[in-house]
Design a protein around this motif. Structure first.
Motif, PDB file in Angstrom:
ATOM      1  N   HIS A   1      -3.924   6.598   1.320  1.00 15.58           N
ATOM      2  CA  HIS A   1      -3.606   5.263   1.834  1.00 15.58           C
ATOM      3  C   HIS A   1      -4.774   4.297   1.687  1.00 15.58           C
ATOM      4  N   VAL A   2      -5.304   4.201   0.485  1.00 14.25           N
ATOM      5  CA  VAL A   2      -6.444   3.332   0.232  1.00 14.25           C
ATOM      6  C   VAL A   2      -6.007   1.869   0.265  1.00 14.25           C
ATOM      7  N   PRO A   3      -6.666   1.018   1.061  1.00 16.86           N
ATOM      8  CA  PRO A   3      -6.347  -0.410   1.034  1.00 16.86           C
ATOM      9  C   PRO A   3      -6.914  -1.029  -0.233  1.00 16.86           C
ATOM     10  N   VAL A   4      -6.072  -1.657  -1.044  1.00 18.90           N
ATOM     11  CA  VAL A   4      -6.519  -2.143  -2.348  1.00 18.90           C
ATOM     12  C   VAL A   4      -6.557  -3.664  -2.460  1.00 18.90           C
ATOM     13  N   ARG A   5      -5.896  -4.375  -1.543  1.00 20.88           N
ATOM     14  CA  ARG A   5      -5.845  -5.834  -1.693  1.00 20.88           C
ATOM     15  C   ARG A   5      -5.411  -6.492  -0.381  1.00 20.88           C
ATOM     16  N   ILE A   6      -6.010  -7.651  -0.083  1.00 20.24           N
ATOM     17  CA  ILE A   6      -5.573  -8.495   1.029  1.00 20.24           C
ATOM     18  C   ILE A   6      -5.419  -9.911   0.511  1.00 20.24           C
ATOM     19  N   GLU A   7      -4.344 -10.573   0.919  1.00 25.12           N
ATOM     20  CA  GLU A   7      -4.107 -11.966   0.552  1.00 25.12           C
ATOM     21  C   GLU A   7      -3.904 -12.770   1.832  1.00 25.12           C
ATOM     22  N   ALA A   8      -4.661 -13.857   1.982  1.00 24.41           N
ATOM     23  CA  ALA A   8      -4.541 -14.680   3.182  1.00 24.41           C
ATOM     24  C   ALA A   8      -4.674 -16.152   2.814  1.00 24.41           C
ATOM     25  N   GLU A   9      -3.935 -16.980   3.531  1.00 23.35           N
ATOM     26  CA  GLU A   9      -4.045 -18.416   3.336  1.00 23.35           C
ATOM     27  C   GLU A   9      -4.329 -19.067   4.688  1.00 23.35           C
TER      28      GLU A   9
END
Length: 263
Positions: A232-240
């Motif tokens: 369960h590796v976190p690979v990306r976060i997107e935030a605005e």
């Protein structure tokens, strides 16, 4: 741009720390080789431009407040080519592996050669002791009464992950940031395939609703992507945020060693 970026970066570092906590803890339960020594490096982009990096490391077992913990160390740095305002922040969360919760955190802020520090000790699920100090000034202290079951962002993310993940599930957890409390709302929004530094991977897409204020107020849900395998590796976060869009993407990853849960 520097002033706006430093605020957004602080939020991203907190989210990344939370995701790494959950990845480590869940992998330990599954018998995978995660633990001290694990390290992940993320490229942070602000308004489409590479603005800095965030590195997250699971440290060696140590004692904190009389208990055995794993320090999860997040270091965020600005890219020197984007301006003359240097940023180097370090956030340390103290993970109690036996109790499966965070006992508190230290946040060391160094921005434009000025330093400040914040320490939070979560004494139980309802009380937090907070100490803040700016360089050259006396420390200030405060005690906060919290909603039952409150935890930091990292602990809330672990709680979400430890319950298992499945399409369509929704969760809410009370979170304390050091100055305010809010409910973290999370919804698993399905699966998709992403090209990552680990290769092409199937990932869970998770929407996160927070209640950050001022410049960190979000225009829409934050979206985080975790690999669907046992690590369960976190690979990306997107935030605005109100101050602009920011993306954190995994560029390097190293597994840690497995240790006993009470280490």
């Amino acid at each position: 741009m520097q002033t706006r970026f430093k605020a957004a970066k602080a939020a991203i570092v907190g989210l990344l720390s939370g995701m790494m906590f959950s990845s480590v803890a869940l992998a330990q339960e599954a018998g995978q080789a995660f633990g001290p020594g694990e390290q992940a490096l993320y490229r942070v982009q602000y308004l489409g431009v590479t603005a800095g990096t965030a590195q997250i490391t699971v440290g060696a077992p140590m004692k904190q407040w009389g208990q055995q913990v794993w320090p999860i160390v997040s270091v965020a740095k600005s890219d020197p080519v984007i301006g003359v305002w240097p940023i180097k922040d370090k956030f340390v969360s103290y993970w109690h592996s036996e109790g499966q919760r965070s006992l508190g955190s230290d946040f060391f802020v160094e921005e434009n050669h000025k330093r400040r520090r914040q320490r939070i000790q979560m004494k139980d699920g309802r009380t937090a002791h907070v100490v803040r100090q700016k360089e050259g000034a006396a420390p200030t202290e405060a005690t906060h009464e919290l909603p039952e079951g409150s935890m930091d962002l990292a602990g809330a993310t672990f709680a979400l992950r430890s319950r298992g993940i499945a399409d369509g599930q929704e969760y809410t957890y009370p979170v304390f940031t050091g100055s305010k409390s809010f409910l973290l709302r999370a919804k698993v929004d399905g699966r998709q395939t992403l090209k990552t530094s680990l290769g092409e991977r199937e990932v869970f897409r998770v929407k996160l609703q927070t209640d950050f204020s001022a410049k960190l107020q979000t225009k829409r849900d934050i979206v985080a992507y975790f690999t669907t395998d046992s690590s369960h590796v976190p690979v990306r976060i997107e935030a605005e945020f109100v101050l602009g869009s920011i993306v954190a993407e995994l560029t390097e990853y190293k597994q840690g060693r497995m240790v006993a849960m009470n280490d």
